[in-house]
Design a protein around this motif. Structure first.
Motif, PDB file in Angstrom:
ATOM      1  N   LEU A 448      -1.153  -0.015  -9.058  1.00  0.00           N
ATOM      2  CA  LEU A 448      -1.019  -1.058  -8.033  1.00  0.00           C
ATOM      3  C   LEU A 448      -2.467  -1.771  -8.535  1.00  0.00           C
ATOM      4  O   LEU A 448      -3.550  -0.962  -8.631  1.00  0.00           O
ATOM      5  CB  LEU A 448      -1.146  -0.744  -6.731  1.00  0.00           C
ATOM      6  CG  LEU A 448      -0.090  -0.075  -6.132  1.00  0.00           C
ATOM      7  CD1 LEU A 448      -0.139   0.245  -4.841  1.00  0.00           C
ATOM      8  CD2 LEU A 448       1.266  -0.975  -6.186  1.00  0.00           C
ATOM      9  N   SER A 461      -7.824  -3.750  -0.740  1.00  0.00           N
ATOM     10  CA  SER A 461      -6.503  -3.763  -1.095  1.00  0.00           C
ATOM     11  C   SER A 461      -6.193  -3.917  -2.684  1.00  0.00           C
ATOM     12  O   SER A 461      -7.060  -4.432  -3.263  1.00  0.00           O
ATOM     13  CB  SER A 461      -5.669  -4.860  -0.680  1.00  0.00           C
ATOM     14  OG  SER A 461      -4.275  -5.006  -1.157  1.00  0.00           O
ATOM     15  N   ILE A 473       7.786   1.458   0.429  1.00  0.00           N
ATOM     16  CA  ILE A 473       7.364   2.447   1.624  1.00  0.00           C
ATOM     17  C   ILE A 473       8.297   3.209   2.214  1.00  0.00           C
ATOM     18  O   ILE A 473       9.161   2.312   2.684  1.00  0.00           O
ATOM     19  CB  ILE A 473       6.337   1.452   2.195  1.00  0.00           C
ATOM     20  CG1 ILE A 473       5.005   1.097   1.540  1.00  0.00           C
ATOM     21  CG2 ILE A 473       5.719   2.245   3.542  1.00  0.00           C
ATOM     22  CD1 ILE A 473       4.244   0.258   2.228  1.00  0.00           C
ATOM     23  N   GLU A 486       3.899   0.769   7.356  1.00  0.00           N
ATOM     24  CA  GLU A 486       3.038   1.769   6.621  1.00  0.00           C
ATOM     25  C   GLU A 486       3.849   3.393   6.758  1.00  0.00           C
ATOM     26  O   GLU A 486       4.686   3.449   7.446  1.00  0.00           O
ATOM     27  CB  GLU A 486       1.961   2.060   7.838  1.00  0.00           C
ATOM     28  CG  GLU A 486       0.792   2.914   7.068  1.00  0.00           C
ATOM     29  CD  GLU A 486      -0.461   3.003   8.003  1.00  0.00           C
ATOM     30  OE1 GLU A 486      -0.635   2.088   8.712  1.00  0.00           O
ATOM     31  OE2 GLU A 486      -1.220   4.133   7.909  1.00  0.00           O
ATOM     32  N   LEU A 489       3.909   6.113   0.047  1.00  0.00           N
ATOM     33  CA  LEU A 489       3.951   5.116  -1.021  1.00  0.00           C
ATOM     34  C   LEU A 489       4.821   5.892  -2.431  1.00  0.00           C
ATOM     35  O   LEU A 489       4.429   7.013  -2.559  1.00  0.00           O
ATOM     36  CB  LEU A 489       2.589   4.954  -1.769  1.00  0.00           C
ATOM     37  CG  LEU A 489       2.668   3.996  -3.031  1.00  0.00           C
ATOM     38  CD1 LEU A 489       3.123   2.680  -2.685  1.00  0.00           C
ATOM     39  CD2 LEU A 489       1.043   3.898  -3.576  1.00  0.00           C
ATOM     40  N   CYS A 527       0.238   4.553   2.445  1.00  0.00           N
ATOM     41  CA  CYS A 527       0.126   3.115   2.093  1.00  0.00           C
ATOM     42  C   CYS A 527       0.629   2.073   3.244  1.00  0.00           C
ATOM     43  O   CYS A 527       1.532   2.611   4.194  1.00  0.00           O
ATOM     44  CB  CYS A 527       0.830   2.829   0.622  1.00  0.00           C
ATOM     45  SG  CYS A 527       0.625   1.263   0.204  1.00  0.00           S
ATOM     46  N   ARG A 528      -0.030   1.232   3.287  1.00  0.00           N
ATOM     47  CA  ARG A 528       0.379   0.052   4.247  1.00  0.00           C
ATOM     48  C   ARG A 528       0.682  -1.312   3.594  1.00  0.00           C
ATOM     49  O   ARG A 528       0.000  -1.449   2.522  1.00  0.00           O
ATOM     50  CB  ARG A 528      -0.737  -0.061   5.316  1.00  0.00           C
ATOM     51  CG  ARG A 528      -0.395  -1.103   6.473  1.00  0.00           C
ATOM     52  CD  ARG A 528      -1.900  -1.128   7.464  1.00  0.00           C
ATOM     53  NE  ARG A 528      -3.089  -1.552   6.940  1.00  0.00           N
ATOM     54  CZ  ARG A 528      -3.309  -2.711   6.740  1.00  0.00           C
ATOM     55  NH1 ARG A 528      -2.462  -3.795   7.123  1.00  0.00           N
ATOM     56  NH2 ARG A 528      -4.371  -3.201   6.406  1.00  0.00           N
ATOM     57  N   ARG A 529       1.751  -2.016   4.079  1.00  0.00           N
ATOM     58  CA  ARG A 529       1.904  -3.447   3.386  1.00  0.00           C
ATOM     59  C   ARG A 529       1.798  -4.282   4.497  1.00  0.00           C
ATOM     60  O   ARG A 529       2.036  -4.233   5.726  1.00  0.00           O
ATOM     61  CB  ARG A 529       3.402  -3.447   2.977  1.00  0.00           C
ATOM     62  CG  ARG A 529       3.606  -4.484   2.137  1.00  0.00           C
ATOM     63  CD  ARG A 529       5.380  -4.921   1.749  1.00  0.00           C
ATOM     64  NE  ARG A 529       5.796  -3.933   1.107  1.00  0.00           N
ATOM     65  CZ  ARG A 529       6.791  -3.002   1.550  1.00  0.00           C
ATOM     66  NH1 ARG A 529       7.084  -3.153   3.091  1.00  0.00           N
ATOM     67  NH2 ARG A 529       7.390  -2.043   0.885  1.00  0.00           N
ATOM     68  N   TYR A 535      -0.443  -4.455  -0.818  1.00  0.00           N
ATOM     69  CA  TYR A 535      -0.438  -2.905  -0.609  1.00  0.00           C
ATOM     70  C   TYR A 535      -1.963  -2.515  -0.237  1.00  0.00           C
ATOM     71  O   TYR A 535      -2.909  -2.784  -1.064  1.00  0.00           O
ATOM     72  CB  TYR A 535       0.037  -2.190  -1.770  1.00  0.00           C
ATOM     73  CG  TYR A 535       1.706  -2.350  -1.901  1.00  0.00           C
ATOM     74  CD1 TYR A 535       2.346  -1.577  -1.358  1.00  0.00           C
ATOM     75  CD2 TYR A 535       2.097  -3.449  -2.658  1.00  0.00           C
ATOM     76  CE1 TYR A 535       4.008  -1.685  -1.192  1.00  0.00           C
ATOM     77  CE2 TYR A 535       3.443  -3.551  -2.666  1.00  0.00           C
ATOM     78  CZ  TYR A 535       4.420  -2.735  -2.006  1.00  0.00           C
ATOM     79  OH  TYR A 535       5.606  -2.807  -2.090  1.00  0.00           O
TER      80      TYR A 535
END
Ligand code: WT7
Length: 674
Positions: A448, A461, A473, A486, A489, A527-529, A535
């Motif tokens: 990423l 990020s 996710i 969230e 990942l 991980c949060r999108r 990401y």
């Protein structure tokens, strides 16, 4: 994916002059290349492979794999049937086909500013060939494992590429690791040769590496695994001369049966050596990374896929051009150094800086001095180094001209917005995009990451996936989460540079990365999108800690602590640290009649340091008359983590066998300083 204009307006955009000659000049071109890489990986990677020399072309597809444990063994293969050699591709190809013989491959800058040298591509090729001949002379053959325990000196690169040239598998052990850790790695990989140095200065401190190496070999003998037959020893010039003045502080232990001086072995050795043509899926190297059980995992990378992937990520993520001077401050003993000091840059014919020293020796402006000295254009470091240097303020920076810088990179842990802004505004003078690259020893290269001229940035990020990488996710039940979300990942398919197995332990490979969610590679990170599809890595969700960008498992630190005769039980958690990101906070329960005091705490710190290495030195040791456990006897780490972080709201404690334990621990918690 479209990022709405009002959001784009708030982001950090790459400067126009960077865009003009960039490989990927804008977000749309990123999107269309990304789309191609997923829809037609065969065509995408074939084009990348055309840059390289293949002794025999592939007979199989660019990528073949099974990612689903329920359907059989996990495997990934890239370009089956092809034959090539990584060393040939990064050196001979550049010297012979690309006319780079006289181009500087490395500027080496020593721990002391008096020590430096420049190494051209043709110099490098000669030294590598000589070293390859020395290794062959010592009996090293294709497939044999060679342990390398060297500081950041050119001989480290010579040795790793010499292995690669003759098809030997290098296992580099960071020279800050203890004899115990070195022994464990030598034994697991069954190495037949060890390459080390007499000593090294780290800042002011002289370290007798050969002595540590000998202790490691002694321990290997105790474990009745005397696989190492020869030890090749580099004499580090800094151990005999300091600022040009002879000094002889080191006593180098010597076993004439086993030990060979590097200089003597290299002296009359020929400067050419035919490369060994390897299968695309032959092993390239093993690199150990911490595992949550405490025993390190030998991550195995193979030739063709790793070559394609490190080369392409280097080219795009640092937008490499031939007049660049690139500097990655990592140690080659970590994957960052393997992929982005040695293989990726050399595959691109780049000029890099290799720095042996530390950021604050002999002064806090050392990094900035080196950037000015070599006109560094692309600079790659870790958030922990940025936070350390931030503490010294702007003064040390203002003395140097940093106008050569064009792109800045970070790696190793999430970067906090404060450090991001300082990096962007103070170091990069607001002019240089910051590429926050998320990846792992296992992924081989960036997975990423922003592309510097294409991706609008949000501080903190790692933005979007690299070509060929398909992240998603999942929630606890393994369900895929769309949009803002969230969770875990994971990656749905392999890219060429992903690890192939855990060395001699396929079962552990499958259990660690593929069992929890069949069909996916599980990173172990949360991980949060966000609503724009960016990401954000939220940190590890297993029992791993990230201290100064180095992963370690709570289990390995606990194992070291419980070796002490006074310790009955230990539990280790992380606590936030302003420079290191996280630090180790250890709870120890002593055996009956043992008393906890300052000197015991210091002894325990020393023990962990000795067992694992200085990077694992605990910051806090707290006496725990008892540990908080569930009725089934499981330690509630969540509660310990909260105590270590000084959080008074400890949440639901109803599953605890004895809630009183928590009160005691909380009232006796360690305060700000260790
Ligand atoms: C773990 C991998 C890859 C080279 C250095 C570490 C953390 C790494 C980032 C980043 C947030 C990051 C993750 C990952 N990590 N880069 N840019 N943002 N977290 O290699 O020792 O294999 O550690 O480092 O937790 O899983 P490693």
């Amino acid at each position: 994916m479209v990022i709405p204009q009002h959001i784009q307006d708030k982001m950090y955009h790459p400067p126009d002059d960077l865009r003009r000659d960039a490989h990927v000049p804008n977000f749309n071109s990123y999107l269309s290349l990304y789309k191609k890489s997923l829809e037609n990986p065969e065509a995408f990677w074939k084009e990348v492979a055309e840059e390289f020399f293949w002794e025999k072309p592939a007979t199989g597809p660019m990528l073949q794999y099974n990612f689903d444990v329920t359907k059989g063994n996990i495997y990934v293969k890239c370009m089956e049937g092809a034959k090539t050699n990584m060393c040939y591709n990064v050196l001979d190809r550049n010297v012979k086909e690309n006319n780079l013989a006289e181009k500087i491959a490395y500027y080496w800058e020593g721990n002391s500013p008096d020590h430096h040298m420049a190494i051209t591509y043709s110099d490098l090729l000669k030294q590598v060939c000589r070293c390859a001949n020395v290794l062959k002379e010592m009996g090293v053959k294709k497939g044999d494992r060679v342990a390398i325990y060297l500081p950041m000196i050119p001989e480290l690169v010579y040795t790793m590429l010499a292995c690669t040239r003759i098809g030997a598998v290098h296992s580099i052990v960071f020279a800050g690791f203890s004899s115990e850790s070195l022994c464990e790695r030598i034994t697991d990989a069954q190495c037949s040769i060890l390459v080390t140095a007499d000593g090294v200065y780290r800042g002011e401190k002289l370290i007798n590496l050969k002595q540590i190496a000998d202790e490691a070999l002694e321990k290997c003998r105790d474990k009745s695994s005397p696989a190492v037959t020869k030890c090749l020893v580099v004499k580090h010039h800094a151990t005999t001369t300091k600022s040009g003045v002879a000094c002889n502080k080191l006593q180098t232990p010597w076993d004439p049966e086993c030990d060979v001086w590097w200089d003597e072995a290299m002296r009359d050795t020929p400067e050419d050596c035919e490369p060994e043509w390897l299968d695309a899926e032959d092993p390239l190297f093993i690199l150990y990374t911490s595992g949550s059980t405490g025993k390190p995992k030998g991550v195995l990378h193979t030739v063709a896929g790793y070559m394609l992937y490190t080369s392409l990520t280097f080219k795009y993520v640092f937008d490499h051009h031939h007049d660049d001077v690139y500097w990655c401050t990592a140690d080659i003993g970590w994957i960052t150094g393997h992929s982005y000091i040695t293989y990726g840059p050399l595959a691109n014919g780049a000029t890099s800086v290799i720095f042996e020293g530390i950021p604050v020796h002999p002064h806090a402006g050392r990094f900035w001095e080196i950037i000015e000295k070599y006109n560094v254009t692309k600079f790659y470091t870790a958030p922990t180094a940025i936070r350390l240097l931030m503490k010294y303020g702007k003064e040390p920076l203002l003395k140097y001209d940093l106008s050569s810088l064009r792109i800045l990179g970070t790696v190793g842990e999430p970067i906090n917005p404060e450090a991001w802004h300082w990096y962007h505004e103070v170091v990069g003078q607001g002019r240089c995009p910051v590429v926050d690259t998320f990846w792992q020893t296992e992924t081989g290269g960036h997975v990423l990451t922003p592309l510097p001229a294409a991706t609008p940035l949000k501080p903190g990020s790692a933005t979007f996936p690299f070509f060929g990488v398909e992240p998603t996710i999942l929630n606890e039940h393994g369900e895929e989460l769309e949009g803002e979300a969230e969770g875990y990942l994971v990656f749905r398919r392999p890219w060429p540079g992903i690890m192939r197995t855990v060395y001699r332990n396929q079962e552990r490979f499958e259990n660690t990365y593929f069992k929890k969610f069949p069909g996916f590679y599980v990173t172990g990170d949360g991980c949060r999108r966000d609503k724009d599809g960016y990401y954000w890595i939220t940190g590890r969700i297993d029992d791993m800690l990230n201290v100064s960008g180095h992963l370690m498992s709570t289990a390995e630190v606990e194992a070291a602590l419980t070796e002490h005769a006074a310790v009955a039980e230990a539990a280790v958690v992380s606590r936030p640290h302003t420079v290191k990101g996280e630090c180790l906070y250890c709870f120890v329960t002593l055996k009956d009649h043992r008393e906890f005091n300052h000197s015991l705490a210091e002894e325990l710190k020393g023990l962990v340091r000795e067992r694992i290495g200085p990077i694992a030195t605990p910051d806090f040791i707290q006496n725990a008359p008892a540990l908080p456990k569930t009725r089934s006897g499981k330690i509630m780490r969540r509660v310990l983590r909260q105590i270590a972080r000084n959080e008074s709201d400890l949440g639901d404690l109803s599953t605890l066998a004895d809630p009183k334990v928590v009160e005691v621990l909380f009232s006796q918690r360690c305060q700000a300083t260790s």
